[in-house]
Write a protein that holds these residues in place. Structure first.
Motif, mmCIF file in Angstrom:
data_model
loop_
_atom_site.group_PDB
_atom_site.id
_atom_site.type_symbol
_atom_site.label_atom_id
_atom_site.label_comp_id
_atom_site.label_asym_id
_atom_site.label_seq_id
_atom_site.Cartn_x
_atom_site.Cartn_y
_atom_site.Cartn_z
ATOM 1 N N ASN A 85 0.748 -1.373 -0.030
ATOM 2 C CA ASN A 85 0.050 0.006 -0.058
ATOM 3 C C ASN A 85 0.868 1.244 -0.050
ATOM 4 N N ALA A 86 0.634 2.358 -0.952
ATOM 5 C CA ALA A 86 1.614 3.268 -0.910
ATOM 6 C C ALA A 86 1.564 4.068 0.204
ATOM 7 N N ASN A 87 0.396 4.274 1.062
ATOM 8 C CA ASN A 87 0.111 4.844 2.141
ATOM 9 C C ASN A 87 0.763 4.163 3.661
ATOM 10 N N ALA A 88 1.087 2.792 3.333
ATOM 11 C CA ALA A 88 1.421 2.156 4.530
ATOM 12 C C ALA A 88 2.828 2.154 4.628
ATOM 13 N N SER A 89 3.196 1.752 6.131
ATOM 14 C CA SER A 89 4.605 1.646 6.359
ATOM 15 C C SER A 89 5.110 0.492 5.560
ATOM 16 N N VAL A 90 6.566 0.629 5.356
ATOM 17 C CA VAL A 90 7.240 -0.434 4.347
ATOM 18 C C VAL A 90 8.357 -0.851 5.175
ATOM 19 N N VAL A 91 8.747 -2.005 4.514
ATOM 20 C CA VAL A 91 10.297 -2.309 4.759
ATOM 21 C C VAL A 91 10.883 -2.575 3.440
ATOM 22 N N THR A 92 12.192 -2.260 3.429
ATOM 23 C CA THR A 92 13.032 -2.305 2.555
ATOM 24 C C THR A 92 14.187 -3.559 2.734
ATOM 25 N N ILE A 93 13.935 -4.533 1.791
ATOM 26 C CA ILE A 93 14.733 -5.578 1.874
ATOM 27 C C ILE A 93 15.991 -5.607 0.902
ATOM 28 N N THR A 94 17.436 -5.606 1.389
ATOM 29 C CA THR A 94 18.544 -5.839 0.430
ATOM 30 C C THR A 94 18.974 -7.037 0.713
ATOM 31 N N PRO A 95 19.007 -7.957 -0.520
ATOM 32 C CA PRO A 95 19.690 -9.216 -0.257
ATOM 33 C C PRO A 95 21.185 -9.173 -0.161
ATOM 34 N N GLY A 96 21.558 -10.200 0.442
ATOM 35 C CA GLY A 96 23.143 -10.283 0.769
ATOM 36 C C GLY A 96 23.844 -11.048 -0.187
ATOM 37 N N THR A 97 25.160 -11.468 0.357
ATOM 38 C CA THR A 97 25.863 -12.357 -0.676
ATOM 39 C C THR A 97 25.311 -13.708 -0.777
ATOM 40 N N GLY A 98 24.447 -14.091 0.390
ATOM 41 C CA GLY A 98 24.004 -15.589 0.323
ATOM 42 C C GLY A 98 22.693 -15.596 -0.391
ATOM 43 N N THR A 99 22.456 -16.013 -1.509
ATOM 44 C CA THR A 99 21.265 -16.089 -2.261
ATOM 45 C C THR A 99 21.207 -17.407 -2.794
ATOM 46 N N ILE A 102 15.914 -17.215 -1.976
ATOM 47 C CA ILE A 102 15.949 -16.889 -0.470
ATOM 48 C C ILE A 102 17.554 -16.060 -0.482
ATOM 49 N N THR A 103 17.391 -15.284 0.443
ATOM 50 C CA THR A 103 18.609 -14.609 0.790
ATOM 51 C C THR A 103 19.012 -14.448 2.266
ATOM 52 N N THR A 104 20.317 -14.544 2.559
ATOM 53 C CA THR A 104 20.625 -14.873 3.899
ATOM 54 C C THR A 104 21.872 -13.988 4.338
ATOM 55 N N THR A 105 23.072 -14.625 4.355
ATOM 56 C CA THR A 105 24.286 -13.929 4.433
ATOM 57 C C THR A 105 24.259 -12.572 4.137
#
Length: 208
Positions: free
Chosen positions: A11-25, A49-52
């Motif tokens: 939702n454009a008006n909702a709070s959001v998270v930003t996920i930045t993948p790491g080296t482990g994918t 999936i992303t991990t490390t």
């Protein structure tokens, strides 16, 4: 609208998270080539999936709601996140839906704030090998939204490396109601007040 869009609706008006993948994918099957909940994950469009080294960042103070979905572990595994504290003791729990609770989190990184632990296994938080974030293939380039899925691997050096020892869905909501929500609340209060006023109208005493 595809399954991936449903899984990660934003939702454009909702709070959001930003996920930045790491080296482990990679794929949710891990090096074992198997994940007990692969069918359900793929049904949500979660084929990666992303991990490390991955990061999860809140854009503003937000309420996070945690929901347990499944577990495959021979250990007693636990998740803690603010006031949310849940331990899964059974060896295998089929894909289900159990609301664990909600709490307020401040804007910024969630590393160290969402933690998996285990009696017999290794602990993990955001960015560790044992802490997996399930994504669509496209979201490996980065994801912003208000729902995300995480998984725990309590023995990251074991051949059973597939992050299905505990799977959790997290929903992000605004800490302060949005203007439309405030309007609905005010309308509700107004309607309740109107009803109360009608009920309190004086009744004339009958003549003796």
């Amino acid at each position: 609208m595809g399954a991936a869009a449903l899984a990660f609706g934003s939702n454009a008006n909702a709070s959001v998270v930003t996920i930045t993948p790491g080296t482990g994918t990679g794929a949710p099957t891990g090096i074992s080539g198997f994940n007990d909940f692969l069918t359900q994950l793929n049904g949500l469009g979660l084929t990666s999936i992303t991990t490390t080294g991955a990061t999860i960042t809140l854009d503003e103070n937000s309420i996070l709601t945690f929901e347990f979905l499944g577990s495959e572990s021979g250990f007693s595994d636990n998740i803690t996140a603010g006031s949310v504290n849940f331990t899964e003791n059974s060896w295998f729990t089929a894909w289900t839906s159990v609301l664990l609770g909600s709490d307020l989190f401040t804007a910024g990184s969630l590393a160290g704030l969402i933690n998996f632990s285990s009696v017999g296994g290794a602990n993990a938080t955001v960015g560790d090998d044992g802490f997996g974030i399930f994504l669509t293939d496209q979201q490996l380039a980065g994801y912003t939204g208000n729902v995300f899925y995480i998984g725990y691997d309590d023995q990251i050096t074991n051949v059973d490396d597939n992050h299905d020892d505990m799977i959790i869905r997290v929903t992000v909501s605004p800490a302060v109601p949005e203007p439309a929500t405030w309007a609905m609340m005010l309308l509700g209060f107004g309607a309740a007040g109107f009803v109360l006023r009608r009920r309190r109208r004086p009744v004339l005493a009958q003549a003796a």
